[in-house]
Design an enzyme around this catalytic site. Sequence first.
Site, PDB file in Angstrom:
ATOM      1  N   LYS A  11     120.924  28.735   9.377  1.00  0.00           N
ATOM      2  CA  LYS A  11     121.653  27.493   9.124  1.00  0.00           C
ATOM      3  C   LYS A  11     123.061  27.562   9.743  1.00  0.00           C
ATOM      4  CE  LYS A  11     119.042  26.555   4.867  1.00  0.00           C
ATOM      5  NZ  LYS A  11     119.119  26.364   3.387  1.00  0.00           N
ATOM      6  N   TYR A  51     113.689  17.837   5.336  1.00  0.00           N
ATOM      7  CA  TYR A  51     113.913  17.947   3.885  1.00  0.00           C
ATOM      8  C   TYR A  51     113.406  16.720   3.122  1.00  0.00           C
ATOM      9  CZ  TYR A  51     116.724  22.247   4.249  1.00  0.00           C
ATOM     10  OH  TYR A  51     117.150  23.545   4.434  1.00  0.00           O
ATOM     11  N   ASN A 114     123.518  29.007   2.029  1.00  0.00           N
ATOM     12  CA  ASN A 114     122.628  30.165   1.847  1.00  0.00           C
ATOM     13  C   ASN A 114     121.992  30.680   3.141  1.00  0.00           C
ATOM     14  OD1 ASN A 114     120.695  28.200   2.127  1.00  0.00           O
ATOM     15  ND2 ASN A 114     119.830  28.416   0.070  1.00  0.00           N
ATOM     16  N   HIS A 117     116.754  29.368   6.266  1.00  0.00           N
ATOM     17  CA  HIS A 117     115.623  28.613   5.729  1.00  0.00           C
ATOM     18  C   HIS A 117     114.319  29.315   6.070  1.00  0.00           C
ATOM     19  CE1 HIS A 117     112.792  25.284   4.984  1.00  0.00           C
ATOM     20  NE2 HIS A 117     112.230  25.655   6.118  1.00  0.00           N
ATOM     21  N   GLU A 128     106.513  22.254   9.822  1.00  0.00           N
ATOM     22  CA  GLU A 128     107.902  22.448  10.267  1.00  0.00           C
ATOM     23  C   GLU A 128     107.979  23.046  11.673  1.00  0.00           C
ATOM     24  OE1 GLU A 128     109.704  24.640   7.025  1.00  0.00           O
ATOM     25  OE2 GLU A 128     109.420  22.962   5.635  1.00  0.00           O
TER      26      GLU A 128
HETATM   27  P1  DAT Z   1     114.800  27.012  -0.387  1.00  0.00           P
HETATM   28  O1  DAT Z   1     115.729  26.860   0.790  1.00  0.00           O
HETATM   29  O2  DAT Z   1     115.017  28.328  -1.087  1.00  0.00           O
HETATM   30  O3  DAT Z   1     113.367  26.766  -0.026  1.00  0.00           O
HETATM   31  P2  DAT Z   1     114.773  24.374  -1.622  1.00  0.00           P
HETATM   32  O4  DAT Z   1     113.691  24.029  -0.641  1.00  0.00           O
HETATM   33  O5  DAT Z   1     114.506  24.117  -3.057  1.00  0.00           O
HETATM   34  O6  DAT Z   1     115.208  25.920  -1.480  1.00  0.00           O
HETATM   35  O7  DAT Z   1     116.101  23.585  -1.246  1.00  0.00           O
HETATM   36  C1  DAT Z   1     116.481  23.463   0.112  1.00  0.00           C
HETATM   37  C2  DAT Z   1     117.957  23.752   0.229  1.00  0.00           C
HETATM   38  O8  DAT Z   1     118.693  22.804  -0.550  1.00  0.00           O
HETATM   39  C3  DAT Z   1     118.384  25.121  -0.315  1.00  0.00           C
HETATM   40  O9  DAT Z   1     118.207  26.162   0.612  1.00  0.00           O
HETATM   41  C4  DAT Z   1     119.827  24.879  -0.629  1.00  0.00           C
HETATM   42  C5  DAT Z   1     119.836  23.440  -1.110  1.00  0.00           C
HETATM   43  N1  DAT Z   1     119.743  23.415  -2.574  1.00  0.00           N
HETATM   44  C6  DAT Z   1     118.620  23.583  -3.319  1.00  0.00           C
HETATM   45  N2  DAT Z   1     118.900  23.516  -4.629  1.00  0.00           N
HETATM   46  C7  DAT Z   1     120.228  23.300  -4.712  1.00  0.00           C
HETATM   47  C8  DAT Z   1     121.152  23.128  -5.782  1.00  0.00           C
HETATM   48  N3  DAT Z   1     120.737  23.158  -7.054  1.00  0.00           N
HETATM   49  N4  DAT Z   1     122.444  22.919  -5.477  1.00  0.00           N
HETATM   50  C9  DAT Z   1     122.855  22.876  -4.181  1.00  0.00           C
HETATM   51  N5  DAT Z   1     122.063  23.022  -3.143  1.00  0.00           N
HETATM   52  C10 DAT Z   1     120.767  23.234  -3.391  1.00  0.00           C
HETATM   53 MG    MG Z   2     112.461  25.003   0.643  1.00  0.00          MG
END
Ligand code: DAT
Ligand code: MG
Length: 151
Positions: A11, A51, A114, A117, A128
Site C-alpha cells: 500500500k 474494496y 497497515n 493487502h 483481484e
Molecule cells: P484486510 O486488509 O486484513 O483483509 P479488511 O478486508 O477487513 O482487512 O479491510 C480492508 C482494509 O480496510 C484494511 O486492511 C484496513 C482497513 N480497515 C479495516 N477495518 C478497519 C477499521 N476498523 N478501521 C480502519 N480501517 C480499517
Molecule cells: Mg480484505
Amino acid sequence: EEVQETYVMVKPDGVQRGLVGEIISRFENKGFLLKGLKLFKCSKELAEEHYQELKGKHFYPKLIEYITSGPVVCMAWEGIGVVSSVRKLIGATNPLQAEPGTIRGDLAIYPGRNVVHGSDSPENGHREVALWFKADELCEWVPAQLPWLRE
Ligand code: DAT
Ligand code: MG
C-alpha cells in the site's frame, strides 16, 4: 490442495516508507511463484471496485483516499495454498494485534496504515488479480529452483 493465485499489494505507506523490498522478500523467501509485479497509481474507480465489499463501512472513504494517495506495488503470486498462507504471513488487519514475525506485526501500528493487502479467498484472489493486471502483464514461467521447493 489446488494451485491458487492471490493478489498482494504494498500500500502507499509501504512504498513511501521504503518497505517494498522487505515486503516482497517475505513472499519470495517463502517460495511462492511471482507471476506479476508493477508500480502503479490506482484510480478512485479501481480502488472502489477492489474494496466493493466494504462500501458503507465507516472507514471506507478514508480507505479509498489512502489507497489512491500514492503509488502502490501490485503483485500476483501463485502456489498451492497461497491464499491462506499469504494471509498468515501478512498478519491481522489491526497491526497491534498482528503477531510478531508477520509483516504487519513487524512493520505497522495502525489499521489505516497497515502496509500490505492480500486476497481473503481463492475467488477474490482470482477476481483481484484480473482486476489489477492485464493478461499480458502476467508471466507463466518455471523457476529453476522448482525441484528444490516441492516434490
Ligand atoms: P484486510 O486488509 O486484513 O483483509 P479488511 O478486508 O477487513 O482487512 O479491510 C480492508 C482494509 O480496510 C484494511 O486492511 C484496513 C482497513 N480497515 C479495516 N477495518 C478497519 C477499521 N476498523 N478501521 C480502519 N480501517 C480499517
Ligand atoms: Mg480484505
